[in-house]
Design a protein around this motif. Structure first.
Motif, PDB file in Angstrom:
ATOM      1  N   THR A   2      -6.983   4.133  -5.426  1.00 27.89           N
ATOM      2  CA  THR A   2      -6.493   5.485  -5.695  1.00 27.89           C
ATOM      3  C   THR A   2      -5.356   5.482  -6.712  1.00 27.89           C
ATOM      4  O   THR A   2      -5.334   6.302  -7.644  1.00 27.89           O
ATOM      5  CB  THR A   2      -6.012   6.148  -4.394  1.00 27.89           C
ATOM      6  OG1 THR A   2      -7.117   6.250  -3.488  1.00 27.89           O
ATOM      7  CG2 THR A   2      -5.457   7.530  -4.665  1.00 27.89           C
ATOM      8  N   ALA A   3      -4.404   4.578  -6.529  1.00 34.28           N
ATOM      9  CA  ALA A   3      -3.278   4.519  -7.463  1.00 34.28           C
ATOM     10  C   ALA A   3      -3.756   4.151  -8.862  1.00 34.28           C
ATOM     11  O   ALA A   3      -3.265   4.699  -9.859  1.00 34.28           O
ATOM     12  CB  ALA A   3      -2.238   3.522  -6.975  1.00 34.28           C
TER      13      ALA A   3
ATOM     14  N   GLY B  83      -3.862  -9.445  -2.644  1.00 35.37           N
ATOM     15  CA  GLY B  83      -5.265  -9.077  -2.602  1.00 35.37           C
ATOM     16  C   GLY B  83      -5.564  -7.726  -3.200  1.00 35.37           C
ATOM     17  O   GLY B  83      -4.963  -6.721  -2.809  1.00 35.37           O
ATOM     18  N   ASP B  84      -6.490  -7.698  -4.174  1.00 37.31           N
ATOM     19  CA  ASP B  84      -6.861  -6.434  -4.795  1.00 37.31           C
ATOM     20  C   ASP B  84      -7.938  -5.722  -3.976  1.00 37.31           C
ATOM     21  O   ASP B  84      -8.303  -6.166  -2.880  1.00 37.31           O
ATOM     22  CB  ASP B  84      -7.304  -6.646  -6.244  1.00 37.31           C
ATOM     23  CG  ASP B  84      -8.528  -7.559  -6.364  1.00 37.31           C
ATOM     24  OD1 ASP B  84      -9.182  -7.834  -5.328  1.00 37.31           O
ATOM     25  OD2 ASP B  84      -8.843  -7.993  -7.480  1.00 37.31           O
TER      26      ASP B  84
ATOM     27  N   GLY C 170       0.736  -4.188  -8.317  1.00 34.81           N
ATOM     28  CA  GLY C 170       0.561  -3.921  -6.895  1.00 34.81           C
ATOM     29  C   GLY C 170      -0.864  -4.145  -6.418  1.00 34.81           C
ATOM     30  O   GLY C 170      -1.093  -4.569  -5.283  1.00 34.81           O
ATOM     31  N   GLN C 171      -1.824  -3.866  -7.278  1.00 33.25           N
ATOM     32  CA  GLN C 171      -3.227  -4.147  -6.946  1.00 33.25           C
ATOM     33  C   GLN C 171      -3.415  -5.623  -6.630  1.00 33.25           C
ATOM     34  O   GLN C 171      -4.078  -5.997  -5.671  1.00 33.25           O
ATOM     35  CB  GLN C 171      -4.126  -3.769  -8.136  1.00 33.25           C
ATOM     36  CG  GLN C 171      -4.855  -2.467  -7.999  1.00 33.25           C
ATOM     37  CD  GLN C 171      -6.143  -2.591  -7.210  1.00 33.25           C
ATOM     38  OE1 GLN C 171      -6.225  -3.311  -6.223  1.00 33.25           O
ATOM     39  NE2 GLN C 171      -7.149  -1.854  -7.621  1.00 33.25           N
TER      40      GLN C 171
ATOM     41  N   ALA D  90       0.831  -1.200   0.000  1.00 33.77           N
ATOM     42  CA  ALA D  90       0.000   0.000   0.000  1.00 33.77           C
ATOM     43  C   ALA D  90       0.872   1.258   0.000  1.00 33.77           C
ATOM     44  O   ALA D  90       0.574   2.240  -0.679  1.00 33.77           O
ATOM     45  CB  ALA D  90      -0.937   0.000   1.206  1.00 33.77           C
ATOM     46  N   SER D  91       1.971   1.217   0.748  1.00 33.61           N
ATOM     47  CA  SER D  91       2.902   2.350   0.762  1.00 33.61           C
ATOM     48  C   SER D  91       3.519   2.551  -0.615  1.00 33.61           C
ATOM     49  O   SER D  91       3.673   3.687  -1.088  1.00 33.61           O
ATOM     50  CB  SER D  91       4.013   2.101   1.789  1.00 33.61           C
ATOM     51  OG  SER D  91       3.490   1.988   3.094  1.00 33.61           O
TER      52      SER D  91
END
Length: 364
Positions: free
Chosen positions: A311-312, A349-350, A344-345, A231-232
């Protein structure tokens, strides 16, 4: 920590690794620079050669990795493996592995997923009793840095069936043991992953990490740390894509005016800014919660991972659109951010996975 990623790891670094077909997938020399600054030991206690810092500090590094798209074994080794061994390893395992991770002598990773989607509750790789301990049979996919790892932490089923909470045990496995085969499967973002098969791999009883048949909670704790770290990284990637887009607003002219003067684009940019700030709050809260109690952080970690992924994704999609035609070209960096965010999603886990997980945690 003096982070100078922009100078030392520009996006050109990723392009060079990708275009040269580099077999390792990251720069070992750059990793040793990370090690020299102590980053390999951020989550490792001082008595085992680490810095003994927390998840907030690790999140700072992950965020900068997201800004520069730097491939490195930081997530696999310094986050996932270090957390697993430091929190759940025996004293011997801690002595054997943690100082070597902190010194940059050992690359390690976590092998958990077995299908194209993250389903830690569906572990099927079997660990059957054998004369010398256990025999591992099955396969893992999407193993970060699995093709270069010197140590694998494998989640296997010692009893029960896929879908059952109990019966999961974690093992420390030598990737060079007989019957282990790793196949590199580079992801769309040119970062590392591997498919690893275990063909009747013999592991001794003292290779168990944590408790036998009761590894699900420990595994969730390790995954939560990894999820907050990702997440970071997603936050960093989203913010860098946004910064580049705003910069483009101040350069690109259309109809004799800077496009940043158009109100419609201003509104879209303002919306992205607000979403990124909300995401930063959620991610920081998750990292602080992990520092207080890994076991009690599941809900906020899912909120942070779901929000960061959404968001990303929105940010890089808007960045591509607002850059116009050049945003779709490989020569332009924005597309590389889109690819990394997409991966990354999915990692651990997305957004949909974590929305469902949060609902279950709240008894819906």
């Amino acid at each position: 920590m003096n982070l100078t990623f922009g100078a030392n790891t520009p996006i050109a670094h990723l392009r060079k690794l990708r275009d040269s077909g580099d077999a390792t997938g990251f720069s070992r020399a750059l990793w040793q620079e990370f090690v020299a600054m102590g980053w390999a030991g951020i989550l490792i206690p001082a008595e085992h050669g680490g810095l003994g810092l927390g998840h907030v500090e690790a999140g700072v590094v992950m965020e900068e990795l997201g800004r520069t798209l730097t491939p490195s074994p930081f997530l696999s080794t310094a986050i996932l493996a270090a957390t697993a061994i430091a929190r759940f390893g025996s004293e011997k395992q801690k002595r054997d592995f943690l100082p070597r991770i902190a010194a940059g002598e050992l690359l390690a990773t976590l092998a958990v997923d077995e299908s194209s989607k993250h389903r830690p509750d569906r572990i099927a790789l079997a660990a059957d009793r054998a004369a010398s301990g256990y025999a591992l049979k099955g396969a893992k996919t999407f193993v970060i840095d699995g093709h270069v790892a010197d140590l694998l932490i494998v989640a296997a089923r010692t009893s029960g069936a896929p879908g059952q909470t109990g019966g999961v045990t974690m093992f420390v496995v030598d990737p060079h043991a007989k019957g282990v085969k790793a196949e590199r499967t580079p992801m769309v973002d040119s970062h590392n992953a591997a498919r690893i098969t275990f063909d009747n791999v013999s592991v001794p009883a003292d290779a168990i990490l944590g408790k036998i048949n009761d590894g699900s909670d420990a595994l969730e704790g390790i995954l939560n740390v990894g999820r907050a770290a990702i997440a970071s990284e997603l936050l960093g990637a989203g913010e860098e894509a946004f910064t580049r887009t705003v910069g483009y607003f101040r350069e690109r002219k259309q109809f004799g005016r800077l496009i940043g003067e158009f109100q419609a684009l201003q509104h879209r940019a303002a919306h992205l800014y607000c979403e990124l700030e909300l995401t930063r709050s959620a991610v920081l809260k998750a990292l602080h919660s992990l520092d207080e109690s890994v076991a009690a952080s599941s809900a906020i970690v899912s909120i942070a991972k779901a929000k960061a992924g959404a968001t990303a994704t929105l940010t890089v999609q808007e960045a591509v659109q607002m850059h116009g035609g050049i945003g779709m070209t490989d020569e332009f960096d924005v597309g590389l951010f889109m690819k990394r965010v997409r991966v990354g999603q999915e990692l651990f886990g997305d957004t949909n996975f974590h929305a469902h997980r949060l609902a279950r945690l709240n008894h819906y």
